[in-house]
Structures are given as C-alpha cells and as structure tokens.
Design a protein around this motif. Structure first.
Motif: not given
Length: 441
Positions: A105-116, A326-338
């Motif tokens: 999940m952290i790698f996915y978030l970092q990849s999305s932020y790089s595009v952003y 835990m649900v809101f934080v975890t899904l919040g990270i993936t939703e933010m990356a999307n």
C-alpha cells in the motif's frame, strides 16, 4: 497561527487546500480534504464496520437462553462454535499478512504521489515556456498588438491541452453534456474559452476544427509564421538586425518544441496509471485484510490474563471503536492514492486549472501591452556601497515596521512610490480587461 486564506487568493493557487503543518491538532479534526471525507461515502467501509459489529455482538451476547434465563437444550452459542471450529486469530498471527499489505500500500501511495507531483511541475513548465516565449517576443517586437498576435496561439494551445484531458475523461465516464466536468465539444470550448478572451478568431476556429493533425503543432506553427512576418516588418523599419531576428526565431522555435514535449508528457502521465493488476492486488488485499481483522478483533482481549490469573471477562468493547478507525485510515490511504492519479476534476485534492491559465494569460497580457520601457534621462544613479564586499551584514529586512532592523537593505521606509502613467486612458497600449475564466471550475 493557522492559515486564513481568502476565496479570492485561493483561486490563484493551483493547490487550494493549503494548511499549516504546525497546527497538528486543528488539522487532525479538519473535514475538508481529509481521508475521512473521502471514505465516509464509501460503501465498502460501512460494510466492513457492519460485519465486525455483527460478529462482535453475536460472539459476546449470544447466550442460548430462553426468556426465563434457562439454557436451551442442543443450542450452541456463537462463542463456543467459533472457539471450537474457527477460533479468532490473534494479532501476532496477522502480523505477516498486515506487514505485506502495508508494504504494498505504501509503494502504491508513493507511485501515485510521484504522478501527482510530476503533473504539478509539468503544468508549471508549460506555463513557464509560454512566459519565456512572451519575454523573447517583447524584447524583439515593438508593437503591442504584434506581440499579442504571436503569443496568443501558445495560450490557445495550453487551454486546449487541458480540454483534451478533461474531454477524454468525460467521454470515458459517459458524463452528460451539462456535467461540470464535461468541457463540451472543441468548437464550443474554443468559442467559450478562447474567442471570448480574444485569443482566436472565428475563421481560425473553423480551420482548427477541420485540422486532422496535432492541434498543438498547428498552434506552434502559426505562432512561428506570425513571428517571422512581424520580424520582417521590424527589420524593414530598421528596428532589428537580421542576426537578431534569426536568433529570436531560433529561440522561439526551441521553446515551441519544448512546449510540445511538455504537453505530450502531461497526456502520457494521465494515460499510464499504476498497472491494473497491481491496483487490483492492493484493492483486494485491503478488503481481505480488513475482513480478516474484523473477525480477529471480536476476541481482542482473548489472550490477556489478569495478574491474579482469574478469568477475564471476554466482553471487550474496545474493538467496536478501534476497528472503524482502522478501516477509515486504511481505505483512506488507498482512496487518496486513487485520487492523486488523476488530478484534473473537482475533488478537493485536484488542481485548480484556472490558476495555471489565468496566471499565464495575465502575465502574457502584461508583457505584450503594458508599457515598461527604460526611463530616459533618469537623474538617480544606483551605485552600490563597495564597503559591503566581503561583509556578513544581514541585508534582508522582512519586518513591515519602519525602523526595525535598520541595517537591512530591503525595507519599506525608503521604498519609492511608482506611478503608472501609461495604459490607463485607452489607446493601442491600453491593457485589455482581464478575462472571466468560468469554464473549468
């Protein structure tokens, strides 16, 4: 002090959601732009919370008793059944699974932020290229209208670039024509956003609609052709040498080439998201991990024992509060990356395209029309103090109070009042009124 940004100032920012990182407590409970605002309407989050709450209630309160409190023969409580067949795993058992999920999940978030982040700077590179072209045109061309006739094609190219991206997204999502994220057809867009701001004529719009090649190459070629025509007039009036004209055209063509490269790069960044298998893996893992944790948390205190080794009451209510967080934080990270993978739209984290367009338009307008020639016969001579050579004296005075840090050079006490004597009364050098950009946001 927390930031207090006016709506007018926020419209000038590409990223309007500014914050003070030192105000951690205030930011923690902020709703606008937070991960909670992204996940609150996500059905997956509430489904997981309902699953955990239902399992927790059945595990702790299913007693197999009748209305009189007597045990029902042959009845097996949910606790006894799960403890015998599906004993809830402990947090230690989930450590490898949660660890692998967090890494992905952290790698996915970092990849999305790089595009952003790359998208943000690429937009500024496009604006900067147009500003550089305007600077070159101003230095070589004397007549304001001739400058504008060269630069305006590059401004049209910048606007159409964002239209192409928004139009493609609207077409893929099948958005209706009246949707705020649907920019309409190219002809409607050019009429609304370019012709109304004196960037393109209606005859030129007809030629653009009929053009089958790259729109941006067409605009750059028109700008170069117009610059050649204007410079021939400047040389005919002996205002520009032939070598200076050739150098100006060469530099202008280089900028047009870079502008086309930046435009293409922006489109390619939007068309190459994180590979779908990886995205699907992250989404599947997030749902699976949270579903397993929902089952494990029903016995959150099951492995604890009091100091006197007595039986601990298994009816722990802590998971009812911990698991939704835990649900809101975890899904919040993936939703933010999307959301960061596509920063064009109306989300809180999306870029304010108007900030790019208005800034480039207004500065280009000033470079073309606003008088700014060097003053003639200026009696004031700006001679620096040579005693400052090798000195470590503080030369920066950021205080607005007169008299504070007197040794600083930059201060308000000695600032000169500038009076604009040109362009206010109309005429060919008058600055046209700023446009009203209401088409995007």
């Amino acid at each position: 002090m927390p930031f207090s940004i006016s709506a007018e100032e926020r419209e000038k920012l590409v990223i309007g959601l500014q914050y003070d990182p030192n105000e951690s407590l205030k930011n923690l409970f902020k709703w606008r732009g937070s991960i909670f605002s992204f996940v609150f309407w996500k059905l997956q989050a509430w489904f997981l919370v309902v699953v955990h709450t239902t399992l927790w209630g059945m595990y702790h309160y299913h007693k197999c008793e009748d209305s009189d409190g007597r045990l029902i023969d042959g009845c097996v409580t949910t606790r006894d059944y799960l403890n015998k067949h599906l004993y809830p795993p402990s947090l230690r058992d989930l450590a490898p699974l949660v660890g692998a999920f967090m890494f992905g999940m952290i790698f996915y978030l970092q990849s999305s932020y790089s595009v952003y982040r790359e998208f943000y700077f690429n937009g500024h590179q496009i604006s900067g290229s147009i500003k550089n072209a305007t600077l070159i045109v101003r230095a070589a061309v004397t007549r304001p209208q001739d400058r504008w006739d060269v630069v305006r094609y590059l401004l049209v190219s910048q606007r159409v670039m964002y239209w192409e991206a928004l139009s493609r997204t609207a077409r893929w999502k099948r958005l209706p024509e009246d949707h705020p994220e649907n920019p309409g057809s190219l002809k409607e867009f050019l009429e609304r956003e370019c012709h109304s701001t004196q960037l393109i004529s209606r005859k030129e719009i007809i030629l653009c609609i009929a053009w089958k090649g790259s729109f941006h190459q067409l605009m750059c070629s028109w700008a170069i052709q117009k610059l050649r025509e204007v410079l021939r007039g400047e040389m005919g009036e002996s205002k520009l040498s032939e070598s200076d004209a050739a150098n100006t055209i060469q530099r202008f063509m280089e900028i047009c080439t870079n502008l086309r490269d930046f435009t293409s790069k922006l489109h390619q960044m939007l068309l190459i998201p994180v590979p779908f298998p990886y995205y699907h893996l992250i989404e599947s893992m997030s749902f699976a991990v949270l579903l397993v944790v929902a089952f494990a948390f029903i016995n959150l205190n099951g492995n604890l024992r009091p100091p006197d080794d007595t039986i601990l009451s298994p009816q722990s209510h802590i998971s009812v509060f911990v698991y939704p967080m835990m649900v809101f934080v975890t899904l919040g990270i993936t939703e933010m990356a999307n959301k960061m993978q596509d920063p064009l739209g109306t989300d809180e984290v999306d870029f304010n395209v108007n900030a790019y367009l208005t800034d480039t338009y207004v500065l280009s307008l000033a470079q073309c029309f606003q008088p700014g020639d060097l003053p003639v016969n200026d009696p004031e001579v700006c001679t620096p103090a040579l005693t400052m050579l090798g000195s470590t004296t503080n030369l920066w005075n950021h205080s607005p109070i007169v008299g504070r840090n007197v040794g600083g050079i930059v201060g308000r006490a000695g600032s000169a009042k500038v009076v604009d004597k040109g362009g206010a009364g109309g005429g060919k050098d008058a600055t046209p009124p700023p446009p009203n950009h209401a088409g995007y946001r």
